[in-house]
Design a protein around this motif. Structure first.
Motif, PDB file in Angstrom:
ATOM      1  N   VAL A 155       0.856  -1.182   0.000  1.00 34.53           N
ATOM      2  CA  VAL A 155       0.000   0.000   0.000  1.00 34.53           C
ATOM      3  C   VAL A 155       0.895   1.236   0.000  1.00 34.53           C
ATOM      4  N   LEU A 156       0.759   2.061  -1.048  1.00 35.33           N
ATOM      5  CA  LEU A 156       1.493   3.326  -1.125  1.00 35.33           C
ATOM      6  C   LEU A 156       0.739   4.428  -0.409  1.00 35.33           C
ATOM      7  N   TYR A 157      -0.575   4.491  -0.655  1.00 41.94           N
ATOM      8  CA  TYR A 157      -1.407   5.543  -0.077  1.00 41.94           C
ATOM      9  C   TYR A 157      -2.774   4.990   0.273  1.00 41.94           C
ATOM     10  N   ARG A 158      -3.366   5.572   1.283  1.00 42.77           N
ATOM     11  CA  ARG A 158      -4.774   5.362   1.613  1.00 42.77           C
ATOM     12  C   ARG A 158      -5.456   6.678   1.275  1.00 42.77           C
ATOM     13  N   VAL A 159      -6.258   6.689   0.222  1.00 45.46           N
ATOM     14  CA  VAL A 159      -6.888   7.910  -0.284  1.00 45.46           C
ATOM     15  C   VAL A 159      -8.262   8.063   0.360  1.00 45.46           C
ATOM     16  N   ASP A 160      -8.532   9.245   0.879  1.00 44.52           N
ATOM     17  CA  ASP A 160      -9.818   9.557   1.498  1.00 44.52           C
ATOM     18  C   ASP A 160     -10.403  10.779   0.789  1.00 44.52           C
ATOM     19  N   LEU A 161     -11.442  10.548  -0.013  1.00 44.74           N
ATOM     20  CA  LEU A 161     -12.060  11.620  -0.793  1.00 44.74           C
ATOM     21  C   LEU A 161     -13.418  12.026  -0.223  1.00 44.74           C
ATOM     22  N   LYS A 162     -13.578  11.957   1.090  1.00 34.73           N
ATOM     23  CA  LYS A 162     -14.852  12.367   1.709  1.00 34.73           C
ATOM     24  C   LYS A 162     -15.140  13.837   1.449  1.00 34.73           C
ATOM     25  N   ARG A 163     -14.084  14.655   1.320  1.00 35.93           N
ATOM     26  CA  ARG A 163     -14.291  16.076   1.015  1.00 35.93           C
ATOM     27  C   ARG A 163     -14.962  16.253  -0.339  1.00 35.93           C
ATOM     28  N   VAL A 164     -14.671  15.368  -1.287  1.00 38.62           N
ATOM     29  CA  VAL A 164     -15.303  15.453  -2.603  1.00 38.62           C
ATOM     30  C   VAL A 164     -16.795  15.183  -2.470  1.00 38.62           C
ATOM     31  N   LYS A 165     -17.168  14.237  -1.624  1.00 37.19           N
ATOM     32  CA  LYS A 165     -18.588  13.969  -1.380  1.00 37.19           C
ATOM     33  C   LYS A 165     -19.271  15.174  -0.761  1.00 37.19           C
ATOM     34  N   GLU A 166     -18.559  15.908   0.094  1.00 42.92           N
ATOM     35  CA  GLU A 166     -19.126  17.113   0.698  1.00 42.92           C
ATOM     36  C   GLU A 166     -19.240  18.249  -0.326  1.00 42.92           C
ATOM     37  N   LEU A 167     -18.213  18.408  -1.177  1.00 40.26           N
ATOM     38  CA  LEU A 167     -18.232  19.481  -2.170  1.00 40.26           C
ATOM     39  C   LEU A 167     -19.223  19.217  -3.296  1.00 40.26           C
ATOM     40  N   TYR A 168     -19.386  17.949  -3.672  1.00 43.38           N
ATOM     41  CA  TYR A 168     -20.277  17.557  -4.770  1.00 43.38           C
ATOM     42  C   TYR A 168     -21.228  16.467  -4.291  1.00 43.38           C
ATOM     43  N   PRO A 169     -22.249  16.825  -3.505  1.00 43.51           N
ATOM     44  CA  PRO A 169     -23.139  15.800  -2.949  1.00 43.51           C
ATOM     45  C   PRO A 169     -23.927  15.035  -4.015  1.00 43.51           C
ATOM     46  N   GLY A 170     -24.034  15.572  -5.226  1.00 40.77           N
ATOM     47  CA  GLY A 170     -24.765  14.892  -6.291  1.00 40.77           C
ATOM     48  C   GLY A 170     -24.102  13.616  -6.784  1.00 40.77           C
ATOM     49  N   ILE A 171     -22.841  13.361  -6.402  1.00 40.61           N
ATOM     50  CA  ILE A 171     -22.184  12.141  -6.873  1.00 40.61           C
ATOM     51  C   ILE A 171     -22.676  10.903  -6.122  1.00 40.61           C
ATOM     52  N   GLN A 172     -23.308  11.107  -4.967  1.00 36.75           N
ATOM     53  CA  GLN A 172     -23.889   9.961  -4.262  1.00 36.75           C
ATOM     54  C   GLN A 172     -25.324   9.819  -4.732  1.00 36.75           C
ATOM     55  N   GLN A 173     -25.589   8.727  -5.411  1.00 36.29           N
ATOM     56  CA  GLN A 173     -26.870   8.534  -6.071  1.00 36.29           C
ATOM     57  C   GLN A 173     -27.434   7.156  -5.739  1.00 36.29           C
ATOM     58  N   LYS A 174     -28.655   6.960  -6.154  1.00 32.77           N
ATOM     59  CA  LYS A 174     -29.279   5.636  -6.113  1.00 32.77           C
ATOM     60  C   LYS A 174     -29.316   5.114  -7.541  1.00 32.77           C
ATOM     61  N   THR A 175     -29.025   3.855  -7.702  1.00 28.06           N
ATOM     62  CA  THR A 175     -29.092   3.242  -9.022  1.00 28.06           C
ATOM     63  C   THR A 175     -29.738   1.877  -8.903  1.00 28.06           C
ATOM     64  N   ARG A 176     -30.158   1.352 -10.006  1.00 22.96           N
ATOM     65  CA  ARG A 176     -30.793   0.028 -10.005  1.00 22.96           C
ATOM     66  C   ARG A 176     -29.737  -1.042 -10.242  1.00 22.96           C
ATOM     67  N   ARG A 177     -29.747  -2.030  -9.395  1.00 26.92           N
ATOM     68  CA  ARG A 177     -28.903  -3.204  -9.586  1.00 26.92           C
ATOM     69  C   ARG A 177     -29.827  -4.350  -9.952  1.00 26.92           C
TER      70      ARG A 177
END
Length: 163
Positions: A54-76
């Motif tokens: 493991v080189l890095y552990r990436v945490d992009l929670k700030r992106v979810k806060e800045l762009y809340p529209g990326i968390q969506q519901k989809t059909r599986r």
């Protein structure tokens, strides 16, 4: 080639590429739970090809806060029983890893950059300083357009012939 995690953890490979020098295989991977949390690992194949480190552990929670529209519901869609169910989905995908300086994290002066996409934007993330910036922004889609276009992104690599 060994797996980075146990198979029962349902590991998903989101990106697989070769280092800029061509000497190391790199991977971005996550579980479904980690993807929804906008967290994942950047791994590199060890020189002896026996394990992933493991080189890095990436945490992009700030992106979810800045762009809340990326968390969506989809059909599986399920095969059995024949029906679909709504599940959470995060519209975020890695595009490319770039490292300057050395080839491993132990070498001084190395800086890592991750390019990733969300609907309508390509963003960069500094792996050391965790700085996020917009690299490219798409115009808004026309009315009644289904979804943003998929990015066909291929990093340059020198070939056998000059073009």
């Amino acid at each position: 080639m060994p797996l980075p995690r146990e198979p029962e953890k349902r590991w998903i490979c989101g990106y697989l590429g070769v280092s800029d020098s061509g000497h190391h295989l790199r991977m971005i991977g996550h579980t479904e739970e980690e993807k929804l949390a906008a967290c994942f690992d950047v791994l590199q194949m060890a020189g002896d090809c026996r394990e992933w480190r493991v080189l890095y552990r990436v945490d992009l929670k700030r992106v979810k806060e800045l762009y809340p529209g990326i968390q969506q519901k989809t059909r599986r869609h399920l095969i059995w029983p024949r029906r679909a169910r709504l599940v959470d989905w995060l519209a975020l995908w890695p595009l490319h890893l770039h490292f300057t300086g050395g080839t491993t994290t132990s070498e001084s002066g190395q800086r890592g950059l991750l390019l990733f996409g969300i609907p309508g934007k390509i963003l960069s993330y500094g792996l050391e300083d965790q700085e996020i910036s917009v690299v490219w922004e798409a115009p808004p889609p026309p009315p009644r357009f289904f979804h943003y276009a998929w990015f066909n992104f291929y990093p340059y690599s020198a070939g056998l012939f000059d073009v």
